[in-house]
Design an enzyme around this catalytic site. Structure first.
Site, PDB file in Angstrom:
ATOM      1  N   ARG A  61       0.841  -1.194   0.000  1.00  0.00           N
ATOM      2  CA  ARG A  61       0.000   0.000   0.000  1.00  0.00           C
ATOM      3  C   ARG A  61       0.879   1.248   0.000  1.00  0.00           C
ATOM      4  O   ARG A  61       2.023   1.217   0.425  1.00  0.00           O
ATOM      5  CB  ARG A  61      -0.907   0.033   1.229  1.00  0.00           C
ATOM      6  CG  ARG A  61      -2.069  -0.948   1.170  1.00  0.00           C
ATOM      7  CD  ARG A  61      -2.935  -0.861   2.398  1.00  0.00           C
ATOM      8  NE  ARG A  61      -2.147  -1.071   3.612  1.00  0.00           N
ATOM      9  CZ  ARG A  61      -1.745  -0.113   4.431  1.00  0.00           C
ATOM     10  NH1 ARG A  61      -2.085   1.140   4.220  1.00  0.00           N
ATOM     11  NH2 ARG A  61      -1.014  -0.412   5.502  1.00  0.00           N
ATOM     12  N   LYS A 203      -8.200  -2.670   1.524  1.00  0.00           N
ATOM     13  CA  LYS A 203      -8.079  -1.717   2.629  1.00  0.00           C
ATOM     14  C   LYS A 203      -8.896  -0.450   2.361  1.00  0.00           C
ATOM     15  O   LYS A 203      -9.239   0.278   3.291  1.00  0.00           O
ATOM     16  CB  LYS A 203      -6.608  -1.407   2.914  1.00  0.00           C
ATOM     17  CG  LYS A 203      -5.892  -2.565   3.655  1.00  0.00           C
ATOM     18  CD  LYS A 203      -6.511  -2.821   5.022  1.00  0.00           C
ATOM     19  CE  LYS A 203      -5.645  -3.489   6.074  1.00  0.00           C
ATOM     20  NZ  LYS A 203      -5.256  -4.861   5.966  1.00  0.00           N
ATOM     21  N   HIS A 223      -9.369  -3.876  13.408  1.00  0.00           N
ATOM     22  CA  HIS A 223      -8.308  -4.471  12.595  1.00  0.00           C
ATOM     23  C   HIS A 223      -7.797  -5.698  13.347  1.00  0.00           C
ATOM     24  O   HIS A 223      -6.843  -5.628  14.112  1.00  0.00           O
ATOM     25  CB  HIS A 223      -7.181  -3.445  12.388  1.00  0.00           C
ATOM     26  CG  HIS A 223      -6.139  -3.896  11.423  1.00  0.00           C
ATOM     27  ND1 HIS A 223      -4.812  -3.568  11.544  1.00  0.00           N
ATOM     28  CD2 HIS A 223      -6.223  -4.652  10.307  1.00  0.00           C
ATOM     29  CE1 HIS A 223      -4.132  -4.096  10.537  1.00  0.00           C
ATOM     30  NE2 HIS A 223      -4.962  -4.759   9.779  1.00  0.00           N
ATOM     31  N   SER A 241       0.477  -4.844  10.902  1.00  0.00           N
ATOM     32  CA  SER A 241       0.945  -5.738   9.851  1.00  0.00           C
ATOM     33  C   SER A 241       2.148  -6.569  10.317  1.00  0.00           C
ATOM     34  O   SER A 241       3.076  -6.040  10.931  1.00  0.00           O
ATOM     35  CB  SER A 241       1.339  -4.918   8.628  1.00  0.00           C
ATOM     36  OG  SER A 241       1.687  -5.777   7.585  1.00  0.00           O
ATOM     37  N   LYS A 245      -1.705 -11.855  12.855  1.00  0.00           N
ATOM     38  CA  LYS A 245      -3.163 -12.030  12.811  1.00  0.00           C
ATOM     39  C   LYS A 245      -3.564 -13.225  11.937  1.00  0.00           C
ATOM     40  O   LYS A 245      -4.308 -14.097  12.370  1.00  0.00           O
ATOM     41  CB  LYS A 245      -3.855 -10.764  12.251  1.00  0.00           C
ATOM     42  CG  LYS A 245      -3.768  -9.551  13.137  1.00  0.00           C
ATOM     43  CD  LYS A 245      -4.542  -8.376  12.566  1.00  0.00           C
ATOM     44  CE  LYS A 245      -4.045  -7.879  11.225  1.00  0.00           C
ATOM     45  NZ  LYS A 245      -2.640  -7.425  11.204  1.00  0.00           N
ATOM     46  N   THR A 246      -3.051 -13.234  10.712  1.00  0.00           N
ATOM     47  CA  THR A 246      -3.449 -14.297   9.780  1.00  0.00           C
ATOM     48  C   THR A 246      -2.881 -15.635  10.228  1.00  0.00           C
ATOM     49  O   THR A 246      -3.602 -16.645  10.300  1.00  0.00           O
ATOM     50  CB  THR A 246      -2.977 -13.945   8.357  1.00  0.00           C
ATOM     51  OG1 THR A 246      -3.589 -12.710   7.978  1.00  0.00           O
ATOM     52  CG2 THR A 246      -3.360 -15.027   7.362  1.00  0.00           C
ATOM     53  N   ASP A 260      -8.577 -10.608   9.226  1.00  0.00           N
ATOM     54  CA  ASP A 260      -8.079  -9.215   9.200  1.00  0.00           C
ATOM     55  C   ASP A 260      -9.044  -8.105   9.620  1.00  0.00           C
ATOM     56  O   ASP A 260      -8.611  -7.129  10.209  1.00  0.00           O
ATOM     57  CB  ASP A 260      -7.578  -8.904   7.783  1.00  0.00           C
ATOM     58  CG  ASP A 260      -6.622  -7.727   7.728  1.00  0.00           C
ATOM     59  OD1 ASP A 260      -5.722  -7.658   8.576  1.00  0.00           O
ATOM     60  OD2 ASP A 260      -6.782  -6.873   6.848  1.00  0.00           O
ATOM     61  N   ARG A 325       2.452 -12.148  -1.125  1.00  0.00           N
ATOM     62  CA  ARG A 325       1.121 -12.419  -0.566  1.00  0.00           C
ATOM     63  C   ARG A 325       0.375 -13.466  -1.372  1.00  0.00           C
ATOM     64  O   ARG A 325       0.622 -13.652  -2.554  1.00  0.00           O
ATOM     65  CB  ARG A 325       0.276 -11.143  -0.609  1.00  0.00           C
ATOM     66  CG  ARG A 325       0.753 -10.038   0.301  1.00  0.00           C
ATOM     67  CD  ARG A 325       0.112 -10.152   1.664  1.00  0.00           C
ATOM     68  NE  ARG A 325       0.565  -9.087   2.552  1.00  0.00           N
ATOM     69  CZ  ARG A 325       0.040  -8.862   3.753  1.00  0.00           C
ATOM     70  NH1 ARG A 325      -0.953  -9.601   4.198  1.00  0.00           N
ATOM     71  NH2 ARG A 325       0.510  -7.904   4.508  1.00  0.00           N
TER      72      ARG A 325
HETATM   73  P1  ATP Z   1      -1.176  -8.098   7.830  1.00  0.00           P
HETATM   74  O1  ATP Z   1      -2.027  -7.113   8.600  1.00  0.00           O
HETATM   75  O2  ATP Z   1      -0.139  -7.408   6.996  1.00  0.00           O
HETATM   76  O3  ATP Z   1      -1.989  -9.088   7.069  1.00  0.00           O
HETATM   77  P2  ATP Z   1      -0.714 -10.109   9.918  1.00  0.00           P
HETATM   78  O4  ATP Z   1      -0.879  -9.560  11.297  1.00  0.00           O
HETATM   79  O5  ATP Z   1      -1.826 -10.926   9.370  1.00  0.00           O
HETATM   80  O6  ATP Z   1      -0.291  -8.906   8.919  1.00  0.00           O
HETATM   81  P3  ATP Z   1       0.860 -12.426   9.399  1.00  0.00           P
HETATM   82  O7  ATP Z   1       0.535 -12.495   7.944  1.00  0.00           O
HETATM   83  O8  ATP Z   1       0.198 -13.425  10.280  1.00  0.00           O
HETATM   84  O9  ATP Z   1       0.618 -10.950   9.944  1.00  0.00           O
HETATM   85  O10 ATP Z   1       2.436 -12.474   9.507  1.00  0.00           O
HETATM   86  C1  ATP Z   1       3.175 -12.982  10.574  1.00  0.00           C
HETATM   87  C2  ATP Z   1       4.485 -13.481   9.980  1.00  0.00           C
HETATM   88  O11 ATP Z   1       5.425 -13.727  11.000  1.00  0.00           O
HETATM   89  C3  ATP Z   1       4.286 -14.782   9.252  1.00  0.00           C
HETATM   90  O12 ATP Z   1       5.100 -14.764   8.110  1.00  0.00           O
HETATM   91  C4  ATP Z   1       4.763 -15.829  10.279  1.00  0.00           C
HETATM   92  O13 ATP Z   1       5.252 -16.976   9.676  1.00  0.00           O
HETATM   93  C5  ATP Z   1       5.883 -15.072  10.963  1.00  0.00           C
HETATM   94  N1  ATP Z   1       6.171 -15.501  12.360  1.00  0.00           N
HETATM   95  C6  ATP Z   1       7.348 -15.924  12.812  1.00  0.00           C
HETATM   96  N2  ATP Z   1       7.309 -16.196  14.124  1.00  0.00           N
HETATM   97  C7  ATP Z   1       6.060 -15.920  14.539  1.00  0.00           C
HETATM   98  C8  ATP Z   1       5.408 -15.998  15.817  1.00  0.00           C
HETATM   99  N3  ATP Z   1       6.041 -16.401  16.897  1.00  0.00           N
HETATM  100  N4  ATP Z   1       4.101 -15.640  15.873  1.00  0.00           N
HETATM  101  C9  ATP Z   1       3.462 -15.200  14.774  1.00  0.00           C
HETATM  102  N5  ATP Z   1       4.029 -15.099  13.544  1.00  0.00           N
HETATM  103  C10 ATP Z   1       5.327 -15.469  13.430  1.00  0.00           C
HETATM  104 MN    MN Z   2      -3.058 -10.706   7.690  1.00  0.00          MN
END
Ligand code: ATP
Ligand code: MN
Length: 536
Positions: A61, A203, A223, A241, A245-246, A260, A325
């Site tokens: 973004r 978004k 969020h 980010s 979360k995911t 999300d 992604r």
């Molecule tokens: P966005 O808002 O950009 O979608 P998000 O909060 O969904 O972000 P994730 O896509 O879940 O974030 O990204 C977390 C990243 O961190 C993943 O690539 C995951 O493999 C990595 N990771 C490594 N260690 C951990 C941990 N202990 N807990 C969570 N994620 C981890």
């Molecule tokens: Mn996510």
């Protein structure tokens, strides 16, 4: 001036407001969109049949180029700041005209009807008019999919016009540079020009829901990701980010609500979307089986590279971007619930990726601390992949989502505070970031995903209720001293640092950052919340 609606009563009967477009593809199936993408030379199938594309110049973004039209509706309701940049109506009209003319002149365009909000009381219909077939596939994956019957009488509440190939003249269009995402609440239109990053559409809709739901419907928009246990206990996971979360909401023992964007009503939590948008960097089957297996026909993979000579995606390769992604419909995750609606949450997790390695990996928050953390919205990411940059980059983003919040953060915080109080929710702070030292120091490393998962499971299953707690001397959080599946030593971060003095210095440094950031909110919050910050 009014924005014409592109009227498409049924799939067969096209009545188009756009003038010259003689080849309009309406509501194509994923298979057709994949074929079209390959036909125009913009995509390749991987060895498993997922479509791999490049989004072009933009692979993320562009918050500095996101504008909201300042008019009589928004002037006094939108919280104008670095994320809510105003643009005059006259420029909106110019950009609208440019995009319409541009799409008119395209040899083909792709139109898709979908909707947002799984709770039908809040449903908004969306029409996406796109230059690219893969943007349409993204919308199919990410938004909710109307049935054939629903399409018969489909009236769009909002329209998105998306023209990545259109470069704007900043002088003429009142923009910063050649790309822009422009939201008009009055005309209910989102204009996206000069960028193909698919996340702008998603978004964009999130931003409008963050305005409409709290402001007009009394629903808290969040969020966060969400899932639900066998006993109907909902958990939500707030976080900026990259905080997890995911990843963490995809839990084989719980049903996925969404990854999300959610709304919290009087009696439910519901997903805004119909799909997930997962990070791919470092994706492995072992660590993230559900997401790994979702990379299959229908999934849209962005900005990855293949292993040379093959059609095998190299998930380790971040040379186009670290932000690789994949989008896929929710039902690609085996235990997703449909419709994606759950009960009022029992547990709230605030996810932070603390690259300083200072915050405990799991702690329990008081009501005051929960509000303090929500308003602060802290995470510290690693500075980047360039060599030589070793210092973590701290971010404070109110409500864990400032870039998407048109209203003042106090609005969301106040709603969350009331809901937490009324529903007696447990609130946990989870550090998914560094342990044993800060990022870049050699001794620190990111906490194991399996440990984070074990801590969340323990919290959800009530196992941490039986644990003994110690208070973090700097931040004041209650830190459990034992947790099933997690080595005892790592629960207190100071223990994981060989150099205790270095830990204390970093902890003090971070505490100061929190306090400095909170100054701007201090006057507007209760004594309880103001006192819930760091203890030093
Ligand atoms: P966005 O808002 O950009 O979608 P998000 O909060 O969904 O972000 P994730 O896509 O879940 O974030 O990204 C977390 C990243 O961190 C993943 O690539 C995951 O493999 C990595 N990771 C490594 N260690 C951990 C941990 N202990 N807990 C969570 N994620 C981890
Ligand atoms: Mn996510």
């Amino acid at each position: 001036m009014s924005v014409p609606t592109i009227a498409i009563p049924t799939q067969k009967l096209l009545k188009i407001g756009l003038k010259a477009a003689n080849n309009i593809h309406y509501q194509l199936s994923p298979k057709e969109l994949i074929e079209d993408t390959i036909r125009i030379g913009e995509g390749t199938l991987n060895d498993g049949g997922a479509l791999v594309i490049n989004t072009g110049e933009f692979t993320g973004r562009s918050p500095k180029d996101k504008f909201t039209v300042k008019d009589e509706l928004t002037e006094n309701t939108v919280h104008w700041n670095e994320f809510n940049l105003p643009i005059e109506e006259k420029y909106f009209e110019i950009i609208l005209k440019k995009i319409t003319q541009y799409l008119d002149a395209c040899e083909e365009i792709w139109v898709r009807d979908s909707y947002a909000c799984a709770d039908k009381r809040y449903r908004i219909n969306i029409r996406l008019i796109a230059e690219k077939p893969w943007t349409s596939l993204f919308a199919y994956n990410m938004f909710l999919r109307p049935t054939e019957a629903e399409l018969e009488n489909f009236n769009p509440d909002w329209q998105i016009l998306c023209a990545p190939g259109l470069k704007l003249d900043p002088k003429e269009c009142g923009t910063r540079q050649h790309n822009a995402a422009v939201i008009s609440f009055k005309h209910k239109v989102i204009l996206i020009a000069g960028t193909g990053y698919t996340g702008e559409t998603k978004k964009g809709i999130f931003s409008i829901l963050n305005y409409v739901l709290p402001h007009e419907k009394g629903v808290l928009s969040m969020h966060c990701s969400a899932n639900i246990g066998e006993k109907g206990d909902t958990a939500v996971f707030f976080g900026l980010s990259g905080t997890g979360k995911t990843t963490l909401s995809a839990d084989p023992n719980r049903k996925l609500i969404g990854d999300d964007e959610h709304g919290w009503t009087e009696d439910s939590v519901f997903n805004f979307e119909g799909g997930c948008y997962a990070k791919c960097i470092g994706l492995t089957e072992e660590k993230e089986p559900a997401i790994y297996k979702a990379v299959r026909p229908g999934a849209l993979v962005e900005n990855t590279k293949f292993i040379p000579g093959t059609n095998k995606i190299n998930f380790e390769d971040g040379s186009i971007t670290e932000n690789t992604r994949v989008s896929y419909p929710l039902h690609f995750i085996p235990n997703a619930i449909e419709p994606s609606v759950g009960n009022t949450p029992k547990n709230i997790f605030f996810l932070t990726c603390d690259a300083y390695g200072v915050l405990p990996p799991v702690s329990k928050l008081t009501a005051g601390q929960a509000m303090y953390q929500f308003i602060s919205g802290y995470t510290a990411k690693v500075a980047g992949t360039e060599t030589g940059i070793t210092e973590p980059k701290p971010t404070f983003s109110a409500c864990f989502g400032a870039p998407f919040l048109p209203l003042h953060p106090a609005k969301y915080a106040e709603m969350l505070g009331k809901k937490m109080e009324r529903n007696k929710v447990n609130v946990w702070l989870i550090n998914t970031g560094w342990t044993g030292g800060a990022h870049g120091t050699g001794s620190g490393s990111r906490i194991k995903l399996s440990y984070t998962r074990a801590m969340i499971t323990a919290a959800l299953e009530g196992k941490l209720d039986k644990s003994e707690y110690a208070f973090d001397p700097v931040f004041g959080f209650a830190v459990p001293q034992d947790c099933p599946g997690v080595p005892h030593e790592i629960l207190n971060p100071r223990n994981t640092w060989t150099n205790k003095q270095a830990y204390d210095e970093r902890a003090t440094f971070l505490a100061e950052l929190f306090k400095k950031n909170f100054l701007k909110y201090a006057d507007g919050v209760s004594k309880e919340i103001a006192a819930a910050g760091p203890k030093i």
